[in-house]
Write a protein that holds these residues in place. Structure first.
Motif, PDB file in Angstrom:
ATOM      1  N   ILE A   1       0.763  -1.143  -0.119  1.00  0.00           N
ATOM      2  CA  ILE A   1      -0.108   0.038  -0.053  1.00  0.00           C
ATOM      3  C   ILE A   1       0.883   1.194   0.000  1.00  0.00           C
ATOM      4  N   HIS A   2       0.668   2.174  -1.018  1.00  0.00           N
ATOM      5  CA  HIS A   2       1.399   3.484  -1.121  1.00  0.00           C
ATOM      6  C   HIS A   2       0.716   4.476  -0.062  1.00  0.00           C
ATOM      7  N   HIS A   3       1.157   3.939   1.311  1.00  0.00           N
ATOM      8  CA  HIS A   3       0.813   4.905   2.475  1.00  0.00           C
ATOM      9  C   HIS A   3       1.533   4.336   3.622  1.00  0.00           C
ATOM     10  N   PHE A   4       1.490   4.928   5.083  1.00  0.00           N
ATOM     11  CA  PHE A   4       2.206   4.579   5.909  1.00  0.00           C
ATOM     12  C   PHE A   4       1.387   3.694   6.793  1.00  0.00           C
ATOM     13  N   PHE A   5      -0.111   3.521   6.456  1.00  0.00           N
ATOM     14  CA  PHE A   5      -0.620   2.658   7.228  1.00  0.00           C
ATOM     15  C   PHE A   5      -1.864   2.264   6.634  1.00  0.00           C
ATOM     16  N   CYS A   6      -2.507   1.215   6.911  1.00  0.00           N
ATOM     17  CA  CYS A   6      -3.604   0.603   5.786  1.00  0.00           C
ATOM     18  C   CYS A   6      -5.019   1.308   5.811  1.00  0.00           C
ATOM     19  N   ASP A   7      -5.004   2.411   5.341  1.00  0.00           N
ATOM     20  CA  ASP A   7      -6.170   3.110   5.384  1.00  0.00           C
ATOM     21  C   ASP A   7      -6.858   2.748   4.236  1.00  0.00           C
ATOM     22  N   ARG A   8      -8.271   3.020   4.111  1.00  0.00           N
ATOM     23  CA  ARG A   8      -9.197   2.350   3.018  1.00  0.00           C
ATOM     24  C   ARG A   8      -9.144   2.794   1.766  1.00  0.00           C
ATOM     25  N   ALA A   9      -8.786   4.015   1.342  1.00  0.00           N
ATOM     26  CA  ALA A   9      -8.633   4.379   0.107  1.00  0.00           C
ATOM     27  C   ALA A   9      -7.578   3.797  -0.639  1.00  0.00           C
TER      28      ALA A   9
ATOM     29  N   ALA B   1      -7.555  -3.021  -5.448  1.00  0.00           N
ATOM     30  CA  ALA B   1      -8.515  -4.159  -6.115  1.00  0.00           C
ATOM     31  C   ALA B   1      -8.386  -4.280  -7.497  1.00  0.00           C
ATOM     32  N   CYS B   2      -8.844  -5.493  -8.045  1.00  0.00           N
ATOM     33  CA  CYS B   2      -8.767  -5.717  -9.570  1.00  0.00           C
ATOM     34  C   CYS B   2      -9.968  -5.616  -9.883  1.00  0.00           C
ATOM     35  N   THR B   3     -11.135  -5.311  -9.101  1.00  0.00           N
ATOM     36  CA  THR B   3     -12.524  -5.079  -9.521  1.00  0.00           C
ATOM     37  C   THR B   3     -12.860  -3.854  -9.420  1.00  0.00           C
TER      38      THR B   3
END
Length: 202
Positions: free
Chosen positions: A57-65, A71-73
């Protein structure tokens, strides 16, 4: 907090009766239930999604956006659910806070003495500062129909929202304490004195 300030300033004689243990428990439960329900819909929509490809994830914590970007869908429904839940939760609570402070300002302006008005305003300034920092960054992050690709700006707003604002909370709220103000004045005066001595020696 805004309701607490509203009761303290607009109904000071009834404060102990209104802000009793039961009211505090109901406010706490309301916050937890509201947060749970606001995340239930988006989580149900995200659970069956298929994630493939990179797992970073291109972030420093697992945020939803940022997680939805992996996602592939089709994520449009999940993003829309995020937007609606964020708008209801953030803007709804902001409206309640705004209404509380509208009543507070009206009540403060009716206080005849200048000293009384200053004292009443000083009890609210710290909370208003935190509200502006928190809601400003949260609305920028979550209440946007299209999140876009401005990852660095989103990261900065997230750092402001999750790290800087909570870190500043004790400092902002302690500024109401006279001893803290005196200590800060003493430190400032000592610092200015040291700078003046250094410059005069040069």
């Amino acid at each position: 907090m805004s309701f607490d300030r509203y009761v303290a300033i607009c109904n000071p004689l009834r404060y102990a009766i209104i802000m009793n243990r039961q009211t505090c428990i109901l406010l706490l439960l309301g916050s937890y239930v509201g947060a749970f329900l606001s995340m239930l819909g988006p989580s149900v929509l995200t659970a069956p999604m298929i994630f493939c490809g990179p797992n970073k994830i291109h972030h420093f914590f697992c945020d939803r956006a940022p997680m939805l970007k992996l996602a592939c869908t089709d994520i449009s429904l999940a993003e829309f659910a995020d937007f609606i839940s964020s708008a209801v939760l953030l803007l709804g609570s902001l409206i309640l806070t705004g209404v509380s402070y509208t009543y507070i300002v009206i009540t403060i302006l009716r206080i005849p003495s200048v000293q009384g008005r200053q004292k009443a305003f000083s009890t609210c300034v710290s909370h208003v500062t935190v509200v502006i920092l928190y809601y400003g960054s949260s609305i920028f992050l979550y209440v946007r129909p299209k999140k876009g690709n401005a990852v660095d700006i989103n990261k900065f707003a997230t750092v402001l929202n999750t790290i800087i604002t909570p870190m500043l909370n004790p400092f902002i709220y302690s500024l109401r304490n006279e001893r803290v103000k005196e200590s800060l004045r003493d430190i400032f005066n000592k610092y200015v004195g040291i700078l003046t001595n250094v410059r005069s020696q040069k």
